[in-house]
Each structure stands twice: as C-alpha cells, then as structure tokens.
Write a protein that holds these residues in place. Sequence first.
Motif, PDB file in Angstrom:
ATOM      1  N   ALA A  26       0.825  -1.214   0.000  1.00  0.00           N
ATOM      2  CA  ALA A  26       0.000   0.000   0.000  1.00  0.00           C
ATOM      3  C   ALA A  26       0.861   1.267   0.000  1.00  0.00           C
ATOM      4  O   ALA A  26       0.419   2.317  -0.462  1.00  0.00           O
ATOM      5  CB  ALA A  26      -0.938   0.009   1.201  1.00  0.00           C
ATOM      6  N   LEU A  27       2.095   1.174   0.496  1.00  0.00           N
ATOM      7  CA  LEU A  27       2.996   2.334   0.494  1.00  0.00           C
ATOM      8  C   LEU A  27       3.313   2.823  -0.917  1.00  0.00           C
ATOM      9  O   LEU A  27       3.649   3.987  -1.107  1.00  0.00           O
ATOM     10  CB  LEU A  27       4.302   1.992   1.222  1.00  0.00           C
ATOM     11  N   VAL A  28       3.230   1.922  -1.886  1.00  0.00           N
ATOM     12  CA  VAL A  28       3.487   2.297  -3.283  1.00  0.00           C
ATOM     13  C   VAL A  28       2.180   2.281  -4.083  1.00  0.00           C
ATOM     14  O   VAL A  28       2.191   2.133  -5.300  1.00  0.00           O
ATOM     15  CB  VAL A  28       4.551   1.388  -3.939  1.00  0.00           C
ATOM     16  N   ASP A  29       1.067   2.437  -3.378  1.00  0.00           N
ATOM     17  CA  ASP A  29      -0.271   2.492  -3.981  1.00  0.00           C
ATOM     18  C   ASP A  29      -0.597   1.251  -4.802  1.00  0.00           C
ATOM     19  O   ASP A  29      -1.181   1.330  -5.882  1.00  0.00           O
ATOM     20  CB  ASP A  29      -0.433   3.747  -4.853  1.00  0.00           C
ATOM     21  N   PHE A  30      -0.208   0.101  -4.302  1.00  0.00           N
ATOM     22  CA  PHE A  30      -0.544  -1.168  -4.939  1.00  0.00           C
ATOM     23  C   PHE A  30      -1.431  -1.934  -3.980  1.00  0.00           C
ATOM     24  O   PHE A  30      -1.005  -2.309  -2.894  1.00  0.00           O
ATOM     25  CB  PHE A  30       0.727  -1.974  -5.262  1.00  0.00           C
ATOM     26  N   LEU A  57       6.247  -8.279  -7.435  1.00  0.00           N
ATOM     27  CA  LEU A  57       7.529  -8.337  -6.736  1.00  0.00           C
ATOM     28  C   LEU A  57       8.231  -6.981  -6.777  1.00  0.00           C
ATOM     29  O   LEU A  57       8.779  -6.535  -5.768  1.00  0.00           O
ATOM     30  CB  LEU A  57       8.423  -9.417  -7.342  1.00  0.00           C
ATOM     31  N   ARG A  58       8.194  -6.310  -7.918  1.00  0.00           N
ATOM     32  CA  ARG A  58       8.820  -4.990  -8.040  1.00  0.00           C
ATOM     33  C   ARG A  58       8.178  -3.997  -7.082  1.00  0.00           C
ATOM     34  O   ARG A  58       8.873  -3.267  -6.370  1.00  0.00           O
ATOM     35  CB  ARG A  58       8.712  -4.480  -9.486  1.00  0.00           C
ATOM     36  N   LEU A  64       9.146  -2.020   0.226  1.00  0.00           N
ATOM     37  CA  LEU A  64      10.031  -2.455   1.300  1.00  0.00           C
ATOM     38  C   LEU A  64      11.112  -1.411   1.564  1.00  0.00           C
ATOM     39  O   LEU A  64      11.470  -1.156   2.718  1.00  0.00           O
ATOM     40  CB  LEU A  64      10.650  -3.800   0.942  1.00  0.00           C
ATOM     41  N   VAL A  65      11.613  -0.795   0.520  1.00  0.00           N
ATOM     42  CA  VAL A  65      12.609   0.265   0.677  1.00  0.00           C
ATOM     43  C   VAL A  65      11.999   1.418   1.472  1.00  0.00           C
ATOM     44  O   VAL A  65      12.615   1.939   2.412  1.00  0.00           O
ATOM     45  CB  VAL A  65      13.118   0.759  -0.703  1.00  0.00           C
ATOM     46  N   ILE A  66      10.791   1.814   1.135  1.00  0.00           N
ATOM     47  CA  ILE A  66      10.113   2.895   1.853  1.00  0.00           C
ATOM     48  C   ILE A  66       9.846   2.477   3.298  1.00  0.00           C
ATOM     49  O   ILE A  66      10.037   3.255   4.231  1.00  0.00           O
ATOM     50  CB  ILE A  66       8.804   3.282   1.145  1.00  0.00           C
ATOM     51  N   HIS A  67       9.429   1.242   3.485  1.00  0.00           N
ATOM     52  CA  HIS A  67       9.126   0.727   4.831  1.00  0.00           C
ATOM     53  C   HIS A  67      10.364   0.737   5.719  1.00  0.00           C
ATOM     54  O   HIS A  67      10.300   1.115   6.888  1.00  0.00           O
ATOM     55  CB  HIS A  67       8.565  -0.692   4.711  1.00  0.00           C
ATOM     56  N   LEU A  68      11.515   0.351   5.181  1.00  0.00           N
ATOM     57  CA  LEU A  68      12.730   0.250   5.976  1.00  0.00           C
ATOM     58  C   LEU A  68      13.492   1.565   6.097  1.00  0.00           C
ATOM     59  O   LEU A  68      14.053   1.866   7.143  1.00  0.00           O
ATOM     60  CB  LEU A  68      13.652  -0.825   5.393  1.00  0.00           C
ATOM     61  N   ARG A  69      13.514   2.368   5.049  1.00  0.00           N
ATOM     62  CA  ARG A  69      14.298   3.611   5.051  1.00  0.00           C
ATOM     63  C   ARG A  69      13.467   4.863   5.278  1.00  0.00           C
ATOM     64  O   ARG A  69      14.001   5.901   5.621  1.00  0.00           O
ATOM     65  CB  ARG A  69      15.004   3.781   3.711  1.00  0.00           C
ATOM     66  N   GLY A  70      12.196   4.791   4.975  1.00  0.00           N
ATOM     67  CA  GLY A  70      11.354   5.977   5.021  1.00  0.00           C
ATOM     68  C   GLY A  70      11.230   6.563   3.627  1.00  0.00           C
ATOM     69  O   GLY A  70      11.994   6.207   2.721  1.00  0.00           O
ATOM     70  N   PRO A  71      10.274   7.468   3.431  1.00  0.00           N
ATOM     71  CA  PRO A  71      10.082   8.040   2.092  1.00  0.00           C
ATOM     72  C   PRO A  71      11.264   8.910   1.683  1.00  0.00           C
ATOM     73  O   PRO A  71      11.940   9.511   2.503  1.00  0.00           O
ATOM     74  CB  PRO A  71       8.809   8.873   2.233  1.00  0.00           C
ATOM     75  N   MET A  72      11.493   8.933   0.384  1.00  0.00           N
ATOM     76  CA  MET A  72      12.593   9.715  -0.169  1.00  0.00           C
ATOM     77  C   MET A  72      12.228  11.199  -0.125  1.00  0.00           C
ATOM     78  O   MET A  72      11.145  11.587  -0.565  1.00  0.00           O
ATOM     79  CB  MET A  72      12.851   9.294  -1.608  1.00  0.00           C
ATOM     80  N   PRO A  73      13.118  12.055   0.411  1.00  0.00           N
ATOM     81  CA  PRO A  73      12.810  13.488   0.452  1.00  0.00           C
ATOM     82  C   PRO A  73      12.805  14.086  -0.953  1.00  0.00           C
ATOM     83  O   PRO A  73      13.494  13.593  -1.850  1.00  0.00           O
ATOM     84  CB  PRO A  73      13.937  14.071   1.289  1.00  0.00           C
ATOM     85  N   ASN A  74      12.027  15.138  -1.118  1.00  0.00           N
ATOM     86  CA  ASN A  74      11.975  15.818  -2.413  1.00  0.00           C
ATOM     87  C   ASN A  74      13.312  16.469  -2.704  1.00  0.00           C
ATOM     88  O   ASN A  74      13.994  16.944  -1.800  1.00  0.00           O
ATOM     89  CB  ASN A  74      10.889  16.897  -2.409  1.00  0.00           C
TER      90      ASN A  74
END
Length: 89
Positions: A26-30, A57-58, A64-74
Amino acid sequence: MTNNDILKKLRVALKLRDDDIVKILALVDFRISKSELGAFFRREDHPKYMECGDQILRNFLNGLVIHLRGPMPNKKDKKEERIKKEQPW
C-alpha cells in the motif's frame, strides 16, 4: 528461483506477516487482498496457487525500501536544506 520463492524467502527473513506485506504494498499504492497474497505462498501443485508476477515483486521491493528507510525526500527540499547550511548568516 521464481518470484514466489523470492517473496517467500523475504517474508521469512524479515519476519513479515500477510498484513505487513499488504501494508508495504500500500505504500506504493498497490492494492492486494490477503487472499490474493496467500495464493503466492501456496505449493505449486495446490489448485489455488498463483504465480507472482514481476510487477507485484517490483512493487513489494519498492515498498520495502520505503518501509525500511522511510520516504525519499523531495529534491527541492534537499536543495533548500543545503543552501541553508551554506549561508553564513
């Protein structure tokens, strides 16, 4: 090794439950239901087995990257932050 195997191994290695995987996607709107997700973890000879596609999977890996690291800053926010650090006043 199939996408299903990779998903299974990541689930075990990271100690994720089905709810966690649904939230990560859901973090990547899937959006995916727990029953659809459960079909990926069944044995290949099971009648309700479903093959995990590249897109799922992609999206899981991106989430998973967002979940572990947090969202990427602008990039704009990063640039403004760098300018503030460089200004002597």
